[in-house]
Design an enzyme around this catalytic site. Structure first.
Site, PDB file in Angstrom:
ATOM      1  CG  ASP A  30     -25.588 -20.551  50.760  1.00  0.00           C
ATOM      2  OD1 ASP A  30     -25.274 -19.616  51.528  1.00  0.00           O
ATOM      3  OD2 ASP A  30     -25.954 -20.365  49.595  1.00  0.00           O
ATOM      4  CB  ILE A  31     -21.112 -19.309  53.941  1.00  0.00           C
ATOM      5  CG1 ILE A  31     -20.235 -19.150  55.162  1.00  0.00           C
ATOM      6  CG2 ILE A  31     -21.323 -17.989  53.242  1.00  0.00           C
ATOM      7  CD1 ILE A  31     -18.811 -18.711  54.826  1.00  0.00           C
ATOM      8  CD  GLN A  93     -25.330 -16.341  38.101  1.00  0.00           C
ATOM      9  OE1 GLN A  93     -25.896 -15.989  37.065  1.00  0.00           O
ATOM     10  NE2 GLN A  93     -24.343 -17.219  38.120  1.00  0.00           N
ATOM     11  CG  HIS A  99     -24.352 -21.513  42.566  1.00  0.00           C
ATOM     12  ND1 HIS A  99     -23.754 -20.434  41.954  1.00  0.00           N
ATOM     13  CD2 HIS A  99     -25.355 -21.011  43.318  1.00  0.00           C
ATOM     14  CE1 HIS A  99     -24.366 -19.325  42.326  1.00  0.00           C
ATOM     15  NE2 HIS A  99     -25.351 -19.637  43.144  1.00  0.00           N
ATOM     16  CG  PHE A 100     -28.112 -26.765  40.321  1.00  0.00           C
ATOM     17  CD1 PHE A 100     -29.303 -26.616  39.634  1.00  0.00           C
ATOM     18  CD2 PHE A 100     -26.953 -27.009  39.597  1.00  0.00           C
ATOM     19  CE1 PHE A 100     -29.353 -26.711  38.254  1.00  0.00           C
ATOM     20  CE2 PHE A 100     -26.986 -27.097  38.211  1.00  0.00           C
ATOM     21  CZ  PHE A 100     -28.189 -26.957  37.540  1.00  0.00           C
ATOM     22  CG  HIS A 101     -29.302 -21.770  45.641  1.00  0.00           C
ATOM     23  ND1 HIS A 101     -28.685 -21.068  46.645  1.00  0.00           N
ATOM     24  CD2 HIS A 101     -29.066 -21.068  44.507  1.00  0.00           C
ATOM     25  CE1 HIS A 101     -28.118 -19.981  46.143  1.00  0.00           C
ATOM     26  NE2 HIS A 101     -28.334 -19.955  44.844  1.00  0.00           N
TER      27      HIS A 101
HETATM   28  P1  AMP Z   1     -26.658 -16.868  43.952  1.00  0.00           P
HETATM   29  O1  AMP Z   1     -27.407 -15.671  44.444  1.00  0.00           O
HETATM   30  O2  AMP Z   1     -27.549 -17.877  43.299  1.00  0.00           O
HETATM   31  O3  AMP Z   1     -25.488 -16.466  43.067  1.00  0.00           O
HETATM   32  O4  AMP Z   1     -26.112 -17.587  45.245  1.00  0.00           O
HETATM   33  C1  AMP Z   1     -24.837 -17.439  45.767  1.00  0.00           C
HETATM   34  C2  AMP Z   1     -24.836 -18.161  47.097  1.00  0.00           C
HETATM   35  O5  AMP Z   1     -23.504 -18.381  47.491  1.00  0.00           O
HETATM   36  C3  AMP Z   1     -25.518 -17.381  48.230  1.00  0.00           C
HETATM   37  O6  AMP Z   1     -26.593 -18.166  48.752  1.00  0.00           O
HETATM   38  C4  AMP Z   1     -24.399 -17.187  49.253  1.00  0.00           C
HETATM   39  O7  AMP Z   1     -24.857 -17.311  50.562  1.00  0.00           O
HETATM   40  C5  AMP Z   1     -23.429 -18.296  48.878  1.00  0.00           C
HETATM   41  N1  AMP Z   1     -22.036 -18.045  49.200  1.00  0.00           N
HETATM   42  C6  AMP Z   1     -21.306 -16.946  48.910  1.00  0.00           C
HETATM   43  N2  AMP Z   1     -20.032 -17.098  49.326  1.00  0.00           N
HETATM   44  C7  AMP Z   1     -19.949 -18.335  49.872  1.00  0.00           C
HETATM   45  C8  AMP Z   1     -18.904 -19.081  50.483  1.00  0.00           C
HETATM   46  N3  AMP Z   1     -17.668 -18.596  50.609  1.00  0.00           N
HETATM   47  N4  AMP Z   1     -19.189 -20.322  50.946  1.00  0.00           N
HETATM   48  C9  AMP Z   1     -20.429 -20.829  50.827  1.00  0.00           C
HETATM   49  N5  AMP Z   1     -21.462 -20.174  50.260  1.00  0.00           N
HETATM   50  C10 AMP Z   1     -21.231 -18.946  49.800  1.00  0.00           C
END
Ligand code: AMP
Ligand code: ZN
Length: 143
Positions: A30-31, A93, A99-101
């Site tokens: 995660d970035i 979201q 996706h899974f964190h």
């Molecule tokens: P969610 O809130 O569950 O939809 O999580 C989306 C996640 O994607 C967040 O934790 C962001 O930090 C992550 N994210 C968004 N863009 C990117 C990217 N280009 N590369 C890696 N992680 C990302």
């Protein structure tokens, strides 16, 4: 989904820090980590949420979640970790490709995943149980 940023990551049209991938699943960093070491696992095939992802892609994703969690534990030794998956804007979201964190945790880290508790009125829990159980029964008839 051409506009989906996670589909672009799958197609390597956007850069990402890949941990592991197979035919159906990608695990990457995660970035904007909630904590350092925060990992995302997703099916390569686009689906928005738990509601439209196929059981096969979900199962493949969860197998990767398990493997990556063990690797995170062995490599980073967090005192704990959370596996989190959000569905819909109301849940927080922000990227609508399921996706899974996997988030390293420690006591008092301030990551807010605690909730307050509601109280059922008399008969209310049963009301919810029956509605959900009936919907589930109807679902298995159509499959
Ligand atoms: P969610 O809130 O569950 O939809 O999580 C989306 C996640 O994607 C967040 O934790 C962001 O930090 C992550 N994210 C968004 N863009 C990117 C990217 N280009 N590369 C890696 N992680 C990302
Ligand atoms: Zn997508």
């Amino acid at each position: 989904m051409s506009a989906c940023i996670f589909c672009k990551i799958v197609k390597k049209e956007l850069p990402s820090s890949i941990i592991a991938e197979d035919e159906n699943v990608l695990a990457f960093m995660d970035i904007m980590p909630a904590r350092k070491g925060h990992i995302l696992v997703m099916p390569k095939r686009h689906a928005e949420t738990m509601l439209d992802v196929s059981e096969e892609d979900l199962a493949a994703s969860m197998r990767m979640v398990k493997r990556v969690s063990v690797a995170l534990q062995e490599a980073v030794h967090p005192p704990g970790f959370s596996v989190v998956q959000l569905n819909g804007e109301a849940s927080g979201q922000t990227v609508f490709h399921i996706h899974f964190h996997i988030i390293p945790r420690k006591t008092g880290d301030g990551i807010a995943m605690k909730w307050s508790h509601e109280t059922y009125l008399a008969g209310e829990m049963e009301h919810y149980r029956v509605k959900i159980a009936e919907a589930l029964k109807a679902q298995s008839k159509t499959r």
